[in-house]
Scaffold this active site. Structure first.
Site, PDB file in Angstrom:
ATOM      1  N   VAL A 103       0.843  -1.201   0.000  1.00  0.00           N
ATOM      2  CA  VAL A 103       0.000   0.000   0.000  1.00  0.00           C
ATOM      3  C   VAL A 103       0.877   1.251   0.000  1.00  0.00           C
ATOM      4  CG1 VAL A 103      -1.872  -1.193   1.194  1.00  0.00           C
ATOM      5  CG2 VAL A 103      -0.196   0.096   2.518  1.00  0.00           C
ATOM      6  N   THR A 105       2.659   4.686   1.166  1.00  0.00           N
ATOM      7  CA  THR A 105       3.207   5.164   2.441  1.00  0.00           C
ATOM      8  C   THR A 105       3.786   6.569   2.227  1.00  0.00           C
ATOM      9  OG1 THR A 105       5.263   4.026   1.882  1.00  0.00           O
ATOM     10  CG2 THR A 105       3.790   2.908   3.416  1.00  0.00           C
ATOM     11  N   GLU A 176      11.026  -3.824  -2.391  1.00  0.00           N
ATOM     12  CA  GLU A 176      11.032  -3.902  -3.852  1.00  0.00           C
ATOM     13  C   GLU A 176      12.021  -2.886  -4.419  1.00  0.00           C
ATOM     14  OE1 GLU A 176       9.571  -6.192  -5.928  1.00  0.00           O
ATOM     15  OE2 GLU A 176      11.120  -5.096  -7.010  1.00  0.00           O
ATOM     16  N   PHE A 177      12.881  -3.336  -5.313  1.00  0.00           N
ATOM     17  CA  PHE A 177      13.880  -2.427  -5.892  1.00  0.00           C
ATOM     18  C   PHE A 177      13.555  -2.061  -7.331  1.00  0.00           C
ATOM     19  CE2 PHE A 177      16.224  -4.578  -2.451  1.00  0.00           C
ATOM     20  CZ  PHE A 177      16.719  -3.473  -1.776  1.00  0.00           C
ATOM     21  N   LYS A 231      16.874  -0.805   1.991  1.00  0.00           N
ATOM     22  CA  LYS A 231      16.063  -0.153   0.958  1.00  0.00           C
ATOM     23  C   LYS A 231      16.221   1.373   1.043  1.00  0.00           C
ATOM     24  CE  LYS A 231      13.120   0.637  -2.255  1.00  0.00           C
ATOM     25  NZ  LYS A 231      11.721   0.437  -2.461  1.00  0.00           N
ATOM     26  N   PHE A 283      15.677  14.810  -9.527  1.00  0.00           N
ATOM     27  CA  PHE A 283      14.985  13.516  -9.454  1.00  0.00           C
ATOM     28  C   PHE A 283      13.548  13.689  -8.988  1.00  0.00           C
ATOM     29  CE2 PHE A 283      17.392  13.780  -5.369  1.00  0.00           C
ATOM     30  CZ  PHE A 283      16.341  13.752  -4.467  1.00  0.00           C
ATOM     31  N   CYS A 287       9.646   7.569  -4.514  1.00  0.00           N
ATOM     32  CA  CYS A 287      10.513   6.962  -3.500  1.00  0.00           C
ATOM     33  C   CYS A 287      11.643   7.837  -2.954  1.00  0.00           C
ATOM     34  CB  CYS A 287      11.128   5.683  -4.054  1.00  0.00           C
ATOM     35  SG  CYS A 287       9.967   4.336  -4.087  1.00  0.00           S
ATOM     36  N   PHE A 288      12.407   8.450  -3.854  1.00  0.00           N
ATOM     37  CA  PHE A 288      13.659   9.070  -3.389  1.00  0.00           C
ATOM     38  C   PHE A 288      13.440  10.077  -2.256  1.00  0.00           C
ATOM     39  CE2 PHE A 288      16.518   8.378  -7.385  1.00  0.00           C
ATOM     40  CZ  PHE A 288      16.499   7.023  -7.122  1.00  0.00           C
ATOM     41  N   LYS A 290      10.812  10.671  -0.386  1.00  0.00           N
ATOM     42  CA  LYS A 290      10.143  10.079   0.781  1.00  0.00           C
ATOM     43  C   LYS A 290      11.121   9.256   1.612  1.00  0.00           C
ATOM     44  CE  LYS A 290       7.825   6.269   0.353  1.00  0.00           C
ATOM     45  NZ  LYS A 290       6.868   5.291  -0.184  1.00  0.00           N
ATOM     46  N   ARG A 357       4.305  11.427  -9.779  1.00  0.00           N
ATOM     47  CA  ARG A 357       4.562  11.777  -8.383  1.00  0.00           C
ATOM     48  C   ARG A 357       5.949  12.408  -8.225  1.00  0.00           C
ATOM     49  NH1 ARG A 357       2.909   6.207  -5.572  1.00  0.00           N
ATOM     50  NH2 ARG A 357       3.817   5.452  -7.517  1.00  0.00           N
ATOM     51  N   ARG A 463      16.990  17.449 -20.456  1.00  0.00           N
ATOM     52  CA  ARG A 463      17.324  16.020 -20.384  1.00  0.00           C
ATOM     53  C   ARG A 463      18.385  15.643 -21.409  1.00  0.00           C
ATOM     54  NH1 ARG A 463      15.308  12.932 -15.996  1.00  0.00           N
ATOM     55  NH2 ARG A 463      13.235  13.680 -15.514  1.00  0.00           N
TER      56      ARG A 463
HETATM   57  C1  UDX Z   1      13.803   4.284  -7.627  1.00  0.00           C
HETATM   58  C2  UDX Z   1      14.907   3.220  -7.466  1.00  0.00           C
HETATM   59  O1  UDX Z   1      15.767   3.240  -8.625  1.00  0.00           O
HETATM   60  C3  UDX Z   1      14.296   1.851  -7.269  1.00  0.00           C
HETATM   61  O2  UDX Z   1      15.306   0.882  -7.016  1.00  0.00           O
HETATM   62  C4  UDX Z   1      13.308   1.896  -6.094  1.00  0.00           C
HETATM   63  O3  UDX Z   1      12.653   0.654  -5.955  1.00  0.00           O
HETATM   64  C5  UDX Z   1      12.274   2.979  -6.291  1.00  0.00           C
HETATM   65  O4  UDX Z   1      12.922   4.241  -6.523  1.00  0.00           O
HETATM   66  P1  UDX Z   1      12.219   5.032  -9.626  1.00  0.00           P
HETATM   67  O5  UDX Z   1      11.874   6.179  -8.739  1.00  0.00           O
HETATM   68  O6  UDX Z   1      11.121   4.258 -10.254  1.00  0.00           O
HETATM   69  O7  UDX Z   1      13.107   3.971  -8.833  1.00  0.00           O
HETATM   70  O8  UDX Z   1      13.131   5.567 -10.856  1.00  0.00           O
HETATM   71  P2  UDX Z   1      14.682   5.875 -11.045  1.00  0.00           P
HETATM   72  O9  UDX Z   1      15.102   5.296 -12.327  1.00  0.00           O
HETATM   73  O10 UDX Z   1      15.496   5.531  -9.874  1.00  0.00           O
HETATM   74  O11 UDX Z   1      14.688   7.466 -11.257  1.00  0.00           O
HETATM   75  C6  UDX Z   1      14.408   8.363 -10.201  1.00  0.00           C
HETATM   76  C7  UDX Z   1      14.592   9.794 -10.661  1.00  0.00           C
HETATM   77  O12 UDX Z   1      15.969  10.083 -10.894  1.00  0.00           O
HETATM   78  C8  UDX Z   1      13.877  10.115 -11.989  1.00  0.00           C
HETATM   79  O13 UDX Z   1      13.262  11.380 -11.899  1.00  0.00           O
HETATM   80  C9  UDX Z   1      14.981  10.117 -13.013  1.00  0.00           C
HETATM   81  O14 UDX Z   1      14.722  10.948 -14.117  1.00  0.00           O
HETATM   82  C10 UDX Z   1      16.138  10.662 -12.179  1.00  0.00           C
HETATM   83  N1  UDX Z   1      17.439  10.256 -12.730  1.00  0.00           N
HETATM   84  C11 UDX Z   1      17.796   8.936 -12.744  1.00  0.00           C
HETATM   85  C12 UDX Z   1      18.302  11.231 -13.225  1.00  0.00           C
HETATM   86  O15 UDX Z   1      17.996  12.432 -13.220  1.00  0.00           O
HETATM   87  N2  UDX Z   1      19.515  10.823 -13.718  1.00  0.00           N
HETATM   88  C13 UDX Z   1      19.918   9.518 -13.740  1.00  0.00           C
HETATM   89  O16 UDX Z   1      21.056   9.250 -14.186  1.00  0.00           O
HETATM   90  C14 UDX Z   1      19.018   8.536 -13.240  1.00  0.00           C
HETATM   91  P1  ADP Z   2       3.084   2.196  -4.839  1.00  0.00           P
HETATM   92  O1  ADP Z   2       3.791   3.090  -5.829  1.00  0.00           O
HETATM   93  O2  ADP Z   2       3.861   2.024  -3.557  1.00  0.00           O
HETATM   94  O3  ADP Z   2       2.631   0.904  -5.429  1.00  0.00           O
HETATM   95  P2  ADP Z   2       0.400   3.293  -5.095  1.00  0.00           P
HETATM   96  O4  ADP Z   2      -0.153   4.540  -4.473  1.00  0.00           O
HETATM   97  O5  ADP Z   2       0.575   3.232  -6.582  1.00  0.00           O
HETATM   98  O6  ADP Z   2       1.782   3.019  -4.343  1.00  0.00           O
HETATM   99  O7  ADP Z   2      -0.505   2.043  -4.689  1.00  0.00           O
HETATM  100  C1  ADP Z   2      -0.933   1.760  -3.394  1.00  0.00           C
HETATM  101  C2  ADP Z   2      -2.373   1.249  -3.446  1.00  0.00           C
HETATM  102  O8  ADP Z   2      -2.736   0.737  -2.157  1.00  0.00           O
HETATM  103  C3  ADP Z   2      -3.421   2.301  -3.794  1.00  0.00           C
HETATM  104  O9  ADP Z   2      -4.090   1.926  -4.984  1.00  0.00           O
HETATM  105  C4  ADP Z   2      -4.389   2.298  -2.573  1.00  0.00           C
HETATM  106  O10 ADP Z   2      -5.743   2.447  -2.946  1.00  0.00           O
HETATM  107  C5  ADP Z   2      -4.144   0.921  -1.982  1.00  0.00           C
HETATM  108  N1  ADP Z   2      -4.496   0.780  -0.561  1.00  0.00           N
HETATM  109  C6  ADP Z   2      -4.148   1.578   0.473  1.00  0.00           C
HETATM  110  N2  ADP Z   2      -4.640   1.110   1.639  1.00  0.00           N
HETATM  111  C7  ADP Z   2      -5.334  -0.032   1.357  1.00  0.00           C
HETATM  112  C8  ADP Z   2      -6.086  -0.994   2.136  1.00  0.00           C
HETATM  113  N3  ADP Z   2      -6.201  -0.886   3.468  1.00  0.00           N
HETATM  114  N4  ADP Z   2      -6.656  -2.025   1.481  1.00  0.00           N
HETATM  115  C9  ADP Z   2      -6.539  -2.154   0.124  1.00  0.00           C
HETATM  116  N5  ADP Z   2      -5.851  -1.292  -0.646  1.00  0.00           N
HETATM  117  C10 ADP Z   2      -5.237  -0.239  -0.066  1.00  0.00           C
END
Ligand code: UDX
Ligand code: ADP
Length: 484
Positions: A103, A105, A176-177, A231, A283, A287-288, A290, A357, A463
């Site tokens: 879910v 966070t 998850e990575f 992570k 970036f 994730c980053f 947060k 996001r 870019r």
């Molecule tokens: C990241 C982590 O890579 C992944 O392992 C984790 O599970 C979730 O967070 P994500 O956010 O999906 O993944 O994309 P990522 O490819 O890491 O890019 C993050 C941001 O950095 C993007 O905005 C991307 O454009 C930027 N970026 C990335 C750069 O500006 N330069 C780069 O060389 C690489």
């Molecule tokens: P991520 O990028 O981590 O996968 P998302 O926001 O794309 O995050 O997905 C998280 C999902 O979890 C949302 O679709 C949200 O509706 C769902 N969710 C949150 N709380 C609950 C819950 N208690 N039961 C079922 N689904 C939930």
């Protein structure tokens, strides 16, 4: 390897049914790949969001709620066979031997730790549902990125409740990575799979699921806290590289160095490596920021303010990079963008995803809108509605009659133009700002700009996608990040 790793020759429990709570960017693709490789396991992905589940079940695979290259083919193969999407959390939890929590966070917006700590209300909500409906023994796996020691909280909620019942739980951390845009490749061929926990039987059970397609050498077993902290650390290190290279990009622009030449030379050092060194508008992604904020919160909590400040600066620099780009655009356009049409190419936080996001485009667009610019936004995958949501304003569809917005229009109304094709966005614009590295933008012909923009015009290639690009230098100025 953690001690449990040495005992992986124990026999695991047979898993017949998996439930994943959360059908988002993590839950959806991850479960699709598990279902593909484990045809003997029924995988139920559940979510509270009915619209999202309807989209996952849509017959037209173009309507899946998330865009990920290769995902549609897997969904086509396994949906309805051993992969199911529904809103029936209760029933899916009842049936499950193993439950993934995936879910959202997000960072807390109010209360203690606001702006830094993670908001765990969705985690707690679904853990309470698990404690209520699970039957017998259930393995609960945290998949969402969480603050270190969240597993302890999950365990407390589950095991307090179950004292009176015959249900029992084992808690594992399995961060998850995957990276969006390459999620399917990352899931099919991960650099590593990390499983943290104390219960050897539960670890072996999850290990055996991944071992169906992942080389066993790549499955790392640790204690639960190491897994959770790994992570956060991995994401902090990755983000740090981006902020480092973006900081140097600004210096390159001042000194006459070229960021591409610098990264090439620096990346050749094997200790540094060539990947993840591309400078850009900063970036984004869920994730980053947060995860670093989480790290900062933890460090402050454990009275390590110097460590907290160190990591906080990665975020500060990222914000600064976005602000300096919007400032630079305004300066180059003679200090004012009021009433000027600016084409924004790309709104997602990176290419090959429809996720917006924390996209750097949000801050940059807001800054330009604040200065009165008329933005004409194009993105191959992000919906008009999503951009409206992120910018908090309405859009207008651009058409022939207003595709050439008059340069002197000084209307006070704030909106943006939504453009389905690139030409509408560029037509009559004073500037083009490329914010996402979509393939569509890499092959744009100079003529598109030479003949359609209002002169003198600017292209801001944030870019560095327009390689060896020849525009009419007398009328069009070209700027790219890290070169100036
Ligand atoms: C990241 C982590 O890579 C992944 O392992 C984790 O599970 C979730 O967070 P994500 O956010 O999906 O993944 O994309 P990522 O490819 O890491 O890019 C993050 C941001 O950095 C993007 O905005 C991307 O454009 C930027 N970026 C990335 C750069 O500006 N330069 C780069 O060389 C690489
Ligand atoms: P991520 O990028 O981590 O996968 P998302 O926001 O794309 O995050 O997905 C998280 C999902 O979890 C949302 O679709 C949200 O509706 C769902 N969710 C949150 N709380 C609950 C819950 N208690 N039961 C079922 N689904 C939930």
């Amino acid at each position: 390897m953690h001690v449990v790793g040495n005992k992986l020759n124990i026999k695991s429990t047979v898993v017949k049914n998996i439930c994943c709570i959360g059908a988002g960017y993590v839950g959806g693709p991850t479960m699709a790949v598990i279902a593909k490789h484990c045809p003997e396991i029924q995988v139920n992905v559940v979510d509270l969001n009915k619209n999202r589940i309807n989209s996952w079940n849509d017959i037209n695979l173009n309507n899946l709620p998330i865009f990920e290259p290769g995902l549609d083919l897997i969904i086509k193969e396994v949906r309805g066979k051993n992969l199911h999407f529904s809103t029936d959390v209760k029933d899916s939890v009842i049936q499950a031997d193993l439950i993934f929590i995936a879910v959202n966070t997000p960072t807390k917006s109010k209360g203690i730790g606001a702006g830094q700590a993670s908001d765990l209300r969705w985690i707690e909500g679904c853990v309470r549902e698990i404690s209520e409906y699970a039957q017998g023994h259930t393995i609960v796996v945290e998949k969402s990125t969480l603050p270190v020691r969240t597993a302890e909280v999950i365990e407390k909620i589950l095991n307090t409740k179950s004292k009176n019942d015959d249900k029992t739980f084992s808690i594992l951390s399995n961060p998850e990575f995957l990276s969006e845009g390459t999620a399917i490749d990352d899931l099919e061929n991960p650099n590593r799979v990390l499983i943290g926990g104390e219960d050897e039987l539960a670890i072996k059970t999850l290990y055996d699921i991944y071992a169906k397609w992942v080389n066993k050498e790549k499955i790392i077993c640790t204690n639960i806290w190491s897994s959770e902290l790994s992570k956060l650390t991995a994401n902090a290190f990755l983000a740090q590289r981006i902020s480092s290279i973006n900081a140097i990009s600004a210096l390159c622009e001042k000194t006459g160095a070229d960021i591409n030449e610098v990264t090439n030379a620096v990346g050749k050092d094997e200790r540094i490596g060539e990947k993840f060194l591309k400078s850009g508008p900063g970036f984004g992604g869920s994730c980053f920021k947060k995860d670093i904020l989480n790290l900062v919160y933890l460090c402050n909590y454990f009275n390590l303010p110097e460590v907290a400040d160190y990591w906080m600066n990665i975020i500060n620099l990222n914000h600064w990079q976005q602000k300096r780009i919007s400032k630079l655009i305004i300066e180059k356009l003679f200090g004012t963008v009021t009433g000027k049409k600016i084409a924004i190419l790309g709104f997602s936080f990176k290419a090959n995803t429809n996720d917006t996001r924390e996209s750097p485009a949000i801050q940059i667009c807001k800054d330009l809108l604040d200065e009165g610019a008329k933005l004409a936004i194009h993105d191959p995958r992000v919906s008009q509605k999503n951009i409206e949501f992120e910018l908090g304003i309405k859009s207008k569809n651009i058409d022939e009659s207003d595709s050439r917005i008059k340069g002197d229009s000084l209307t006070q109304e704030i909106y943006f133009y939504w453009c389905e094709n690139i030409k509408d966005s560029v037509n009559g614009a004073d500037a083009v700002v490329i914010l996402t590295e979509w393939n569509e933008y890499k092959n744009l012909k100079p003529n598109l700009f030479n003949t359609n923009m209002r002169k003198p015009a600017w292209i801001f290639d944030c870019r560095d996608v327009l390689n060896n690009f020849q525009v009419d230098k007398n009328t069009i100025n070209y700027w790219r990040v890290g070169k100036g």
